[in-house]
Structures are given as structure tokens and as C-alpha cells.
Design a protein around this motif. Sequence first.
Motif, PDB file in Angstrom:
ATOM      1  N   ILE A 179       0.762  -1.228   0.112  1.00 47.28           N
ATOM      2  CA  ILE A 179       0.046   0.120  -0.033  1.00 47.28           C
ATOM      3  C   ILE A 179       0.877   1.226  -0.165  1.00 47.28           C
TER       4      ILE A 179
ATOM      5  N   TYR B 197      -1.133   3.252  -3.477  1.00 49.38           N
ATOM      6  CA  TYR B 197      -2.196   3.574  -2.653  1.00 49.38           C
ATOM      7  C   TYR B 197      -3.490   2.809  -3.285  1.00 49.38           C
TER       8      TYR B 197
ATOM      9  N   SER C 109      -4.882  -0.436  -1.539  1.00 50.12           N
ATOM     10  CA  SER C 109      -5.859  -0.256  -0.271  1.00 50.12           C
ATOM     11  C   SER C 109      -7.177   0.276  -1.034  1.00 50.12           C
TER      12      SER C 109
ATOM     13  N   LEU D  96      -9.072   3.247   0.675  1.00 52.72           N
ATOM     14  CA  LEU D  96      -8.597   4.566   0.430  1.00 52.72           C
ATOM     15  C   LEU D  96      -8.690   5.182  -1.049  1.00 52.72           C
TER      16      LEU D  96
ATOM     17  N   LEU E 190       2.003   6.165  -1.329  1.00 51.14           N
ATOM     18  CA  LEU E 190       0.819   6.585  -0.253  1.00 51.14           C
ATOM     19  C   LEU E 190       1.483   7.836   0.332  1.00 51.14           C
TER      20      LEU E 190
ATOM     21  N   LEU F  59       0.443  10.752  -2.037  1.00 56.30           N
ATOM     22  CA  LEU F  59      -1.185  10.949  -1.880  1.00 56.30           C
ATOM     23  C   LEU F  59      -1.285  11.731  -0.632  1.00 56.30           C
TER      24      LEU F  59
ATOM     25  N   TYR G 171      -4.076   5.738   7.586  1.00 57.89           N
ATOM     26  CA  TYR G 171      -2.813   5.499   6.715  1.00 57.89           C
ATOM     27  C   TYR G 171      -1.740   6.048   7.357  1.00 57.89           C
TER      28      TYR G 171
END
Length: 1104
Positions: free
Chosen positions: A287, A291, A294, A297, A323, A326, A351
Motif C-alpha cells: 500500500i 495507494y 488499499s 483509500l 501513499l 497522496l 494510514y
Amino acid sequence: MVLCGCVRSCCLGLVLLFLALAARPAAGGPPPPASLVVSGGLAAAGLRGLRGGGGSGSGWKLSEEAVCREDVVRLCSKHSWATNLAVLECLQDVREPDNEISSDCNHLLWNYKLNLTTDPKFESVAREVCKSTIAEVKAPGRTILPSCSIEHIFHIWPGLDWSKGYCMNYFSFNLFKGLLLLRDAHSQGEVVACLEKGLVKEAEETDPQIRVSDQCKKAILRVAELSSDDFHLDRHLYFACRDDRERFCENTQAGEGRVYKCLFNHKFEESMSEKCRDALTTRQKLIAQDYKVSYSLAKSCKSDLKKYRCNVENLPRSREARLSYLLMCLESAVHRGRQVSSECQGEMLDYRRMLMEDFSLSPEIILSCRGEIEHHCSGLHRKGRTLHCLMKVARGEKGNVGLNCQQALQTLIQETDPGADYRIDRALNEACELVIQTACKHIRSGDPMILSCLMEHLYTEKMVEDCEHRLLELQYFISRDWKLDTVLYHKCQGDASRLCHTHSWNETSELMPPGAVFSCLYRHAYRTEEQGRRLSRECRAEVQRILHQRAMDVKLDPGLQDKCMIDLGKWCSEKTETGQELECLQDHLDDLVSDCRDIVGNLTELESEDIQIEALLMRACEPIIQTSCHEVADNQIDSGDLMECLIQNKHQKEMNEKCAIGVTHFQLVQMKDFRFSYKFKMACKEDVLKLCPNIKKKVDVVICLSTTVRNDTLQDAKEHRVSLKCRKQLRVEELEMTEDIRLEPELYEACKSDIKNYCQNVPYGNAQIIECLKEIKKQLSTRCHQKVFKLQETEMMDPELDYTLMRVCKQMIKRFCPEADSKNMLQCLKQNKNSEVMDPKCKQMITKRQITQNTDYRLNPVLRKACKADIPKFCQNILNRAKDDAELEGQVISCLKLKYADQHLSPGCEDQIQVIIQESALDYRLDPQLQMHCSDEISSLCAEEAAAQEQTGQVEECLKVNLLKIKTEMCKKEVLNMLKESKADIFVDPVLHTACALDIKHHCAAIPPGRGRQMSCLMEALEDKRVRLQPECKKRLNDRIEMWSYAAKVAPAEGFSDLAMQVMTSPSKNYILSVITVSICVLFLIGLMCGRITKRVTRELKDR
């Protein structure tokens, strides 16, 4: 790598296979509806594939194959034997070592599934549905059909009723069972799990030995993405976490990544199995790389990502998919006040917390901090403990971290942004839960102000040790980037952009590093209106808040720690208590390296303007601020007023020891540089540049300016060189310096050894050490004695600088001398010393100062001025014998007293000496010569009188009465001098004056005092038989006559005036005067007769 190239054929075959499956729920679920049970047509096709491609054998069953019969009977229920795919599901779900199926049966299952993938019908339909997606992909051979087929399964197979959720779940579930079994006949998903671990390991190594190809990376991440909806689809994780799912997430419904999230939340529970924890960690690492792995998410933030351009579709998966990218992009939008959906913010929070809990999810931490982790933080993996351990090392409490590790930690803190919500940092949350519930309960949970609240209660009784450590570890990194303090950024982003030219939240600039922004802000925070470009009120308040926090710990000030690292180790290694490090640096200011000295100096200069920055000092001084300084404390702009108020009230009863020590320390620091006294700097900056250039130390500047003011005053200059506002503030500084000997560096250095020897137990402050040195002045070393004498000379010239006198007599000054000039304050107090309402303590202090003045005429400015001509005229021999800077022990004043008795002094000097004689006649201690030469006699002959609380001349009278018993010549001479002085005026003999007060009023009222006139009047009245004196007066006069007679015998007259005085005061005055008159007449007649004879002889000679 073979697996990555076979994904396409595997998925196609499995889609075809499991669409033919009679749909039923996963193990343990209810049986499927009859309408969904598929006929054996596809099974026959699979069987043909199994048999090498021949004929239609639709009656073939897996359960009847000899190689699998035993395993089917042992592991599968009878109602599943009739359906091949039910048997297939039953057998491939086996993971327990004790129930493994035979290798031959496993091989049979493998071939059965492999042959199902060769059916061209499904692939042609899939290509038709996915042709647009295929056309968009430029790279040849890219494997996209499996994922496309899943996304468009409704179009590929419209005959099934997909409205029933369990049918869709079942389909996708079984699809990925087959996918993960593709290349490994003995395990389910282990190859893909192995590849996932290889992908993760490659990201965590600087120079990986085995590299995963880009094509395979994309396929692995895509497989992980497709399994993100339901944890059943990740076969390795499913089998690793089946028991843990039942234990922790029994009531969590599968789908939309809910089970994953539930397991993530329990990852560090003690009862979580290590196999499941490892599988969850691997998935979390995937993840972190993408991202989209997930489901929740990606789904929750899809529109926000598009809205704020946080991802670019169809571009290669690079940093946009990470991730961290993001989170940073969406956090930037939130910090700029943009609207991000609550669902997306909730996912971001989860997260961010995940990254803070487990350092291993951040490859940069693994790469950059491996050595630090192994050396300092091994075995602390769970619940963010390793990260906090690294933070602790970065603070310098357990060693040092490398630059790369420090940067990696700083980046992680920015990505997770725990400053916005303390709950992101689980270690901090757990450590500070009790403190938050008690001290910060008025702030809603998750509010950024929680961290500020915790900082406000740092080092208080409400703070617990574990919370204190976790808080300081986090604040260490937050303090290094102003953007990480959410409240500060929110209030100051406009000012920072306007004044400091900052970039957006998630952008940095080499020309304006994060630490420089706050420096820019606080420089503008304390600008005056005239200087312009000031901060907004809200931003200024936040800057002050941050400065308050930084004052608690030097490690929270990045610039200070970076520049002063060497000096902290050299000078302050043992100063580990709260606030001691900064105090230590200030104490050693002159010893610091240039860069450190500059930054400590700038910080101290800032504190002088706004002492409220010193949060610990303000906390200690809260009682005195509330009672005496609340008005200046409430001012939004301090400008040094609060510290001045604290200094003025330093010895009030509300002042506690901690506050007094803190205020005194700041005063001592101020002495190192006049810039550290804000009000003094602002008032006298121009005067210092003009009159005292190149002088830095405050005490030297004060002396320089004071000398200039004094010279201008003495010379009656038309215009003072020092400005009026500077003279006023200079006066304040001079008064403050008298309170503690340490504020007089030259005096303190000269008397250090004497303080240690004689005043060791006397506390500093309240001028107590200075007073101690004054009382033992004769025992001091030469250098110290000279400095103390110089100090006394200054105080006598300006009594307002006498801290002890002004403190003890504060109320009496208000009563008796409210309008008196400061230079005449002691004179005014002396005049009112014997008032009935005079405070005894003040009276005692006045007497002490009179004793001091009488030891040396230079300590009595009024006498010195009045007798300026008389002293060199009559007492030059004493001045010639005296050594330079040596005290005269009252010799000059004794000399002037004798000349007063001879009536040789000028009128002004005579008046001053008369006052001194009158005062010393009442108190023997005011006559230093008498006290020095007659100390033994006073102790032996007049002990009772000397012990009296109130001195009214009893000791002097005792010595006079016992004159015949005095054996010491010097003492006898001093007593005789007293008798001689008393002849000059009755006012200098208090006992006689008291006894004869009525008689003076009745018989000598018309005679002016002075020059012995009233004494002669009383002597004549004593001889006059017609006058009746008071018995006590008569007795005292007769005693004095006897004393004077004795004095005349033992001390012959030293001159004609002395002889005349003895005659006038002799009991046989008339007889002596008659004899003298007759003698003069006889001499006159003799001279006349001799003159006539001489004249006759001369005439006779002429006639011849």
C-alpha cells in the motif's frame, strides 16, 4: 519472472472455469440457490483438457479419480462429491500440514485447471469487451486482460444474476484462488507472496542482489490491487490470518477492504500470530508503494485525488502512486483550507497512523536508519516505539543519527503530520492519555491544540514522565519545520507568504529551508510600527507560543542546537535539568564560539523585550505577577516592562525562590551586554554609540554614561550630553545594580575570596553580601576594601543608590522626605532620626550610615564641601601621612573637632562639625577614634551603658566620670578631647544640656548658642549667689569644673586660645583674672618708669 508472464492465460482460464461453477458461499456459508448450479458442459470441456483434448466426457468426476479418492473422502463432505468444482474448492482450501493432499492428486488438480485456461471462447469475448482498454496501452505485450475481465465481468457473462452479492464475491474469490495457485502445485499464493516480499525487499535495500523487473512489479501491484476488496482474494494472507480474523474481526463483514483494516488495527496485539502480522506488514508495504492496493483509500479519495490533481491516470506508476505522495498532496489541500471529503480524511488518518506505528512501512527509514535501529533501537518494533527511539537518538539523548536518517525521519513526520492530530502518533497518544484527560479535557479530541496544551503543562505536576519524553521527541521534529505545527501554519501562512516568500505546504526550497521561515516570522514579530512590515496579531501570538515552547528545551530550537552543539558538550554537559542548558550557554556567553554566541545573544536580546517567552520563568513567577505585575503582564506588547516589574518586586513576600533565582539570573545575563536590557538599549542606544563606542558590557556602559552625567552636572553644563530619556533609564539601571553584588562584576571579583571567608552563609540579593562586607570592612583584603570604600563613597554622594537604606527606610522616606532630592535623602533622614514615629529599623540603619560617614570625611559629601578650605589648612599633616586609597579612620574629623573647640573653623565647616559633635556625643559609636582607642575601657568600665538599646550619651559620660581610672594614653586623650569640645558649646554635652535645659531657658535665653557663650552664662550663674540653679544642673556643672581642672593638669594648654578657655572655665577665674590684671598694670608702670629714665639720659647726652 515466469509467473509475471503467465498472468494473462491464468486469469482467462480461471474466469472461464469459475463462471461455470455452481455458485455457493465460501466455507461455512449457506448453500447456493439451485438456479445457479451449472450443468457439466464446462466441466466436460475441462475434462477434455485434462485428458489431452479428446472427446466430450461430461460424466467425468474428480471425486471418482483414484489418485484423489482417498483425499476426497477424508476431507470433503459427500454432498460436494457430485460437483467437480466443489471438490476442487474443498481440496485446494487445505493448508494444515496434517491434512495435506497427496502429490498425485495435487498434480491432477493442477492439470485440470490448466486445461480449462485454453478455451478460446472466453478470451475472444474478453477481448471484445476490453478492446478500448487494450488500445490505450502502448507497450506491447502488457498483461491487462485479467483485470479488465474482472471489471467487465457483467458484460462477459450476462447470464448470471450478479445482483446477488454473494454470487459476485464467490466468483471473484474463486478466481483468485486459481490465480494464486497457478505456478505452485504445492502451495496457494506462496509464489505471489514471495514475489511481493521480493518487491518490498528491493525497495528497502540500497543495492539489492535480485531485482524485480518493471513489468513484474506492475503485475504484482495490480494483483494486490485486485485483491484489495476482499481479504479472501489474497490467499497467502487469508491462510495466515484465518484464525486471527475469527479472533479479532469475527463481526466484520468481508468486502471493501473492511477485514484488512480490522486486521491492520489489531496488528500489534499480543495475541496476533506472527505469520499474520508478517503478511499484514507485507500488504501495508505494498500500500505504501501504491495507494490503490488499499480499496477503501482509493475509493474514498478518488474524487479528491482527481479534484486536486494528486494523480495522473494512465501514466507509469511512480511517485504519484506512492501513499506518501497522496497523503502529502491531500494534506496540502487541507492545510490550504480546501474541502476534502470526510471519508477521505478518515482514510488518510488511518494510514498516517499506520505509517507512524510501523517504521518498516517506510523504505526510506529502513535504508537510512538501519545502523541506528540495530545499534540503539532493536526489539522496539511495535506501536511506534522504534520511531520514537530514533527520535530520541536524534535529540542526542542516546547517541547521534546520521544526516540521511534525520532527513528520513523528518520526511516521515511531514507525511504523517501528527501535529494536526496527536492520535496519529500512537505512542504519544497512549503515553499522554491521562494528561489529556486531566489537563486538556476542555479541548476536543483530535484538535491540533492538544499538542500545545501538552507543551503548556510540560514540567508541571500534571505531566507524567513517559508523556514528557514522547512529546519532546515529536516536538523536536515539528520544531524543525514550521508547517508541521498546524495552528502556526494556519495563522501565519499569509504572513509567511507576504514577508518570507514561502511556498505551498508540500513544497520546499533550498533558498528558504523550513527552519528559516520561522526565523523570518519572529524577526518581524517584534518590529515596531515605525519599522513597518509587522505580523498580524494572530500570527504574532502563535510565534510567541512557539518561542515559549522553545525556551523550555534548547533542542526545540533548531538553530540554537545546530550552532551550539560543541559548546553544549563543552560547557553544559552536566546541566541536564529543565532550562539549565540555555542558562548555561548564557552564563558562558563570552566563551562560546562566534556563531553560537550570536544566536544565544539574539535569543537573550529577544527575551529582554518579551520575558514571557521564558515559559518556565513565567510559570514560577505567576503568584507575584498576579499580585503586583498583572497590569503589565496583560499588555500585548511587553517591551521589557514585565521584567522591570519583577525586579522591583523581587523581595516581596509573594516572590518564591524559583522566580527570584530566575529573575536574578536574567539580571546577571543582562550585565554581559547592554543590548540584553531592552528598555536601556532603546533609551540609550544613540547615546552609547556617541559617547561610549566599542563598549559592550552593560556595567561598563552604565559607568561610562554615569560619569558623563556626573561631569556635566558638576561643571554646570548648559546642555547635558546624555539625553533625558537615557538619564532616566540609566537611573533605573543604577538602582537595580545595587541590589546584588554579582551585578557589580568588578566589586564581586575583587571580593570573591572575602565573601567566601567572611560571608559564606549570607544569601545573595537584597544587598546582604554588600552589607556584610561593609560591617567587616577592616578585615577585608586591600583590593576588596578599596572597592567597598569606593562603593560607599558613591552611595553617600547619592543615597538613593544605597539599596539597603532605601529598602529599610522606604516608609520613613515617604513620611519625612517625600519631596527631598535623592542626593539629600540621608541628610533628611538624619534630621528626623530622633522623631517619635521613626521606625526603629530605619533609625538603626541611619546610625550605621552615620558611623560610616564619620570614619572618613570623604564619605560625608556635605562636610567635605563645607570644609573644603579648612581640611588642608588645619589637617594637612594627617593627609600627608595617609596612604593612597586608605581610610583615615576619623582622624580628619577629630582634627576638625579640635579646631572647632578653638573656634578657628569657617562658619559653614563649624556648623557641620557641630552637628557631628552633637551626634557623636549621644552615641559613642559615631566617634571612630574614641571607639578604636577606648574599646577595652568601654568593655570594662562602661559595659552596662554600652549595652543599652538606645544610646543617649551614657557611654561618654561614663568615660568622663572614670577619667582617672583610664590608663591608656590614647583613650585618655580622646576623653580629654571630649571635655575640651564640651567647653565650646553646651549642646555637645547632652547630659549637661539635659540637666540644665530649664536654667538655660530662664537665665541664658537671650544668649545665642555657639562659641561657648551659653556655657559661660551658666558658669557665671553658678558663681552668682543670687541665682538658684536646678540641683541637677548645679551638680553637673560642678562635676564638669572638676573634670576641666583635672584636664588642665594632665593636658596643658596647647595654645593661647586653649589657655584662655581654661581660664574662663576655671573655678578661680576671678582670682586669676585679677592677678593677670595686676601683673599687667605693674608691668605697665615699670615700662613707663623705664621709659622716663631712658628719655632723661638721652637728653643729657644731647646737651653735652
